[in-house]
Design a protein around this motif. Sequence first.
Motif, short mmCIF file in Angstrom:
data_model
loop_
_atom_site.label_atom_id
_atom_site.label_comp_id
_atom_site.label_asym_id
_atom_site.label_seq_id
_atom_site.Cartn_x
_atom_site.Cartn_y
_atom_site.Cartn_z
N ARG A 148 0.85 -1.20 0.00
CA ARG A 148 0.00 0.00 0.00
C ARG A 148 0.88 1.24 0.00
NH1 ARG A 148 -2.64 0.78 5.89
NH2 ARG A 148 -2.99 -1.46 5.94
N PHE A 149 0.25 2.39 -0.26
CA PHE A 149 0.96 3.65 -0.07
C PHE A 149 1.20 3.85 1.43
CE2 PHE A 149 -0.58 4.66 -4.33
CZ PHE A 149 0.54 5.29 -4.87
N ASP A 150 2.34 4.42 1.75
CA ASP A 150 2.72 4.63 3.14
C ASP A 150 1.67 5.48 3.85
OD1 ASP A 150 5.05 3.25 2.56
OD2 ASP A 150 6.22 5.08 2.19
N GLY A 151 1.17 4.97 4.97
CA GLY A 151 0.21 5.71 5.77
C GLY A 151 -1.20 5.75 5.22
N ALA A 152 -1.48 4.94 4.19
CA ALA A 152 -2.80 4.99 3.55
C ALA A 152 -3.91 4.53 4.49
CB ALA A 152 -2.81 4.13 2.29
N LEU A 153 -5.08 5.11 4.29
CA LEU A 153 -6.27 4.71 5.03
C LEU A 153 -6.84 3.45 4.39
CD1 LEU A 153 -8.18 5.66 7.31
CD2 LEU A 153 -9.45 6.95 5.58
#
Length: 247
Positions: A148-153
Motif C-alpha cells: 500500500r501507499f505509506d500511511g494509507a487509510l
Amino acid sequence: MTRVLNISAYLFTSLTDLETLREALLSRAVGADLRGTVILAEEGINLFVAGESAAVRGFLAALRSDPRLSALTAKESWSDDQPFGKMIVKVKREIIRMDQPTIRPEVGRAPAVSPERLKRWLDQGTDDEGREVVMLDTRNAFEVDYGRFDGALDWRIDRFTQFPDAARAAREDLAGKTVVSYCTGGIRCEKAAIHLREQGVDAFQLDGGILGYFERVGGTHWSGECFVFDEREALSADLSPRARSSS
C-alpha cells in the motif's frame, strides 16, 4: 524465450450491443491466441489480456477502432509465462460492481491527480494549497495486505460493494482534507471518488491507479507489492512479477 505482454485497461463509456460485441471480441481474441478476461457492461469495458506483443497490441488497436472505445488506454507489464488459463469475455451489469446506480463515470468523471503530481504532494506532505493529503485504499483487505501507499487509510472491506457504507461512516473524519482514492488500475477508485464527492468529500482519483503510478514514477512512497488477479499474483514497483518458489 518470447516474453508475454500483459495489458490491463478499462473505459467507462456507454455500450449497447453487448452480446454482439462479446461474440466479436471473443472471436478476435481467440484467433490471436490471447488469454485473459474482458468484462462488458452498459457502463463500459474492463479487460486483462496477455499474449504475444504484436497480437495484444493489434487487439487493442481493433478495440480503439470502435469510436466508443477510442479513448481506451492500457497499462503494460511483461512476464515469462502466460498468466491466464483461457480467454473469457463476459457481459455483466457493471464492469466493477458497486451497486450504486447513480454513480455513472461514463457521464462524468471525478477529478484525477496524475502520478507525478501525487508524488510531489507526498514528497512535500501537503497538496498545492497546503492541505493534508489522505491516501485512501479502495481495494479489498487481502489486496491491501500485499502492499500500500505509506500511511494509507484502509477500511478493511471484503468487497467493493461495502465501500459506500464505509465512506458514509468516515465522512466527518475526511472533511477539510484532500482525499486521493486509489486501486490497482484505476477502475474502483474512479467510482469511489465520485461517491466520496457526492458525500461532500474533496476527493480525487489516482489516474491510472497503482500500476500507472509504478509505470510513471516508480515505487516512491509505496511499501510492498501490488496484488493482481492472475497467476503472477503480485507485481513489484518495477512491474516485475513475484518470484516463484522452486519448491
